[in-house]
Design an enzyme around this catalytic site. Structure first.
Site, PDB file in Angstrom:
ATOM      1  N   LYS A  84      37.901  21.497  36.338  1.00 39.74           N
ATOM      2  CA  LYS A  84      36.861  21.306  37.198  1.00 39.74           C
ATOM      3  C   LYS A  84      37.203  21.923  38.474  1.00 39.74           C
ATOM      4  O   LYS A  84      36.086  21.893  39.191  1.00 39.74           O
ATOM      5  CB  LYS A  84      37.487  20.320  37.108  1.00 39.74           C
ATOM      6  CG  LYS A  84      37.125  19.123  35.648  1.00 39.74           C
ATOM      7  CD  LYS A  84      37.697  17.660  36.114  1.00 39.74           C
ATOM      8  CE  LYS A  84      36.500  17.016  35.130  1.00 39.74           C
ATOM      9  NZ  LYS A  84      37.137  16.663  33.757  1.00 39.74           N
ATOM     10  N   GLU A 106      32.934  11.148  42.811  1.00 41.26           N
ATOM     11  CA  GLU A 106      33.115   9.901  41.928  1.00 41.26           C
ATOM     12  C   GLU A 106      34.424  10.705  40.903  1.00 41.26           C
ATOM     13  O   GLU A 106      34.505  11.742  40.860  1.00 41.26           O
ATOM     14  CB  GLU A 106      31.913   9.343  41.337  1.00 41.26           C
ATOM     15  CG  GLU A 106      31.691  10.539  40.092  1.00 41.26           C
ATOM     16  CD  GLU A 106      31.596  11.981  40.083  1.00 41.26           C
ATOM     17  OE1 GLU A 106      31.166  11.708  41.522  1.00 41.26           O
ATOM     18  OE2 GLU A 106      31.567  12.533  39.297  1.00 41.26           O
ATOM     19  N   SER A 373      40.143  23.510  27.708  1.00 42.29           N
ATOM     20  CA  SER A 373      39.773  23.460  29.020  1.00 42.29           C
ATOM     21  C   SER A 373      40.140  23.016  29.791  1.00 42.29           C
ATOM     22  O   SER A 373      40.545  22.987  31.216  1.00 42.29           O
ATOM     23  CB  SER A 373      38.004  22.304  28.963  1.00 42.29           C
ATOM     24  OG  SER A 373      39.493  21.199  28.105  1.00 42.29           O
TER      25      SER A 373
HETATM   26  C1  LIG Z   1      36.844  16.487  32.694  1.00 45.07           C
HETATM   27  C2  LIG Z   1      37.112  16.684  31.355  1.00 45.07           C
HETATM   28  C3  LIG Z   1      36.121  17.848  29.880  1.00 45.07           C
HETATM   29  C4  LIG Z   1      34.522  17.416  30.754  1.00 45.07           C
HETATM   30  O1  LIG Z   1      34.356  17.079  31.175  1.00 45.07           O
HETATM   31  P1  LIG Z   1      32.650  18.334  30.825  1.00 45.07           P
HETATM   32  O2  LIG Z   1      31.909  18.554  32.024  1.00 45.07           O
HETATM   33  O3  LIG Z   1      32.461  18.397  30.260  1.00 45.07           O
HETATM   34  O4  LIG Z   1      33.530  19.669  30.821  1.00 45.07           O
HETATM   35  C5  LIG Z   1      37.028  18.176  29.572  1.00 45.07           C
HETATM   36  N1  LIG Z   1      38.454  18.858  29.432  1.00 45.07           N
HETATM   37  C6  LIG Z   1      38.827  18.652  30.764  1.00 45.07           C
HETATM   38  C7  LIG Z   1      40.474  18.717  30.756  1.00 45.07           C
HETATM   39  C8  LIG Z   1      38.224  17.951  31.747  1.00 45.07           C
HETATM   40  O5  LIG Z   1      39.309  17.356  32.912  1.00 45.07           O
END
Ligand SMILES: *Cc1c(COP(=O)(O)O)cnc(C)c1O
Length: 396
Positions: A84, A106, A373
């Site tokens: 993020k 948000e 992610s």
């Molecule tokens: C917020 C988040 C997501 C989901 O958001 P996307 O916009 O779909 O990437 C996925 N993995 C993690 C670790 C997150 O913090």
């Protein structure tokens, strides 16, 4: 192609009062974001502050067990623990170059709020974060982090008091304060130009991964897998591979408990086209167009919409979207901890859960590149509770 559309999806379905800041952003995409100065400063922030490039790690133990060649792109190692921050640093820098003083955001689980507050602190901007009152209670830890970083957290007490209500409140705030405020949206959703802009900020994930994979393996992966909430880590990972026909793209959504009629977040797998938060995309909605509540054990996947570009990648057949249950994600979480020494975020555990559950149907020896992610430290309480209730329902 119509401006701001991905095939039949996207657009700008907003009140007239939101058009001036959106047009300002469109112009800024052409001028500021394309400038050498922006590029230089953004790259420096990603390298020295975010810690990029993030590592590419081969899962030696799991690869052997699965008969695949499994690689992780380690966004869990980015500052604040997930992808993020790539987006919030990009939008933060743009805000500064636009001469504005405040970042507005948000947040649902609080991860995007923390990433925005971090960017604001680093870049010397004010920060206001709207968060549903229910989420504030559930995620007290992240509220404290945001406040330590100097942000003001505004509770939202309308609707279900969760993410979608927080987005509505933030949009109202932006209408009132657009002159000095930039709305830092957290995923590739919302009206044009947000989906395109945020994709471009996140595309660094796939750019790095493609080059790293080429260097280590000497070719491109057979398959690229990522979890999909709003879709920003997935589109950031996919973007560089979309023009490569030999690379299969798989997006993994959250199926919730997997019971018929349960609440879930499998928007692309089970939703239908409609308009939410300024964009036309696939949604979870009733036959009358009322937005349905969503659910996932992974807080970051819990959203009833999805980025419009994913709706188009699905419609064109370029990417495939599948879904994975809470239980599969929890099992994958534990597997990665024990076999590879990495605590994955519950969101990322959905992507891994799909690979683990379907390894037998993937051609043996295939190389699979998975976007990890984020890190799972934020999810320990949820994991412990979920494992305890699994044990109870098994009667032991
Ligand atoms: C917020 C988040 C997501 C989901 O958001 P996307 O916009 O779909 O990437 C996925 N993995 C993690 C670790 C997150 O913090």
């Amino acid at each position: 192609m119509k401006k701001g559309y991905f095939g039949d999806f996207g657009g700008q379905f907003v009140p007239e009062l939101l058009m001036p800041p959106l047009l300002e952003l469109e112009r800024a995409m052409e001028t500021i974001v394309r400038s050498e100065e922006f590029d230089r400063q953004f790259k420096a922030l990603l390298k020295d502050f975010v810690g990029r490039p993030t590592a590419l790690t081969r899962c030696d133990n799991l690869s052997q067990r699965l008969g695949l060649d499994l690689w992780l792109k380690r966004e869990d190692l980015a500052h604040t623990g997930a992808h993020k921050i790539n987006n919030t640093m990009g939008q933060g820098l743009l805000t500064k170059m636009l001469g504005k003083g405040t970042l507005l955001a948000e947040t649902g689980a609080g991860q995007h709020g923390v990433a925005t507050a971090t960017a604001a602190a680093k870049l010397g901007l004010e920060c206001v974060v709207y968060m549903g009152a229910v989420d504030i209670r559930r995620q007290a830890h992240n509220v404290r982090r945001m406040e330590l970083l100097g942000a003001r957290v505004e509770p939202v007490k309308t609707g279900t008091q969760t993410l979608k209500d927080a987005i509505n409140a933030a949009l109202r705030h932006w209408i009132a304060e657009q002159r000095d405020t930039h709305y830092c949206l957290g995923s590739v959703v919302g009206p044009h130009p947000f989906p395109e802009m945020i994709r471009d900020f996140q595309a660094v994930i796939g750019r790095e991964a493609k080059a790293q994979f080429r260097e280590r393996v000497g070719r491109l992966p057979d398959m690229v897998v990522a979890c999909v909430g709003g879709g920003s880590n997935a589109i950031g990972m996919f973007h560089e591979f979309v023009p490569e026909p030999g690379v299969e793209l798989v997006g993994v959504e959250a199926a919730g408990s997997g019971q018929p009629d349960c609440y879930h977040s499998a928007t692309l797998s089970l939703g239908s086209p409609g308009v939410l938060h300024g964009t036309r995309t696939k949604l979870l909605q009733t036959g009358q167009g009322q937005i349905l509540p969503s659910h996932s054990v992974a807080p970051g996947l819990d959203y009833p919409g999805v980025g419009p570009e994913h709706s188009d990648l699905q419609a064109s057949g370029r990417a495939r979207y599948v879904s994975v249950t809470d239980d599969s994600a929890l099992a994958a979480f534990q597997t990665l901890c024990r076999t590879e020494g990495i605590l994955p975020a519950l969101e990322s555990s959905h992507a891994l859960g799909w690979v683990l559950d379907n390894a037998r149907d993937i051609k043996p020896g295939s190389s699979v590149l998975l976007c990890l992610s984020g890190r799972g430290d934020k999810d320990l309480e949820i994991v412990e509770q979920a494992l305890a209730s699994q044990k109870e329902s098994k009667g032991d």
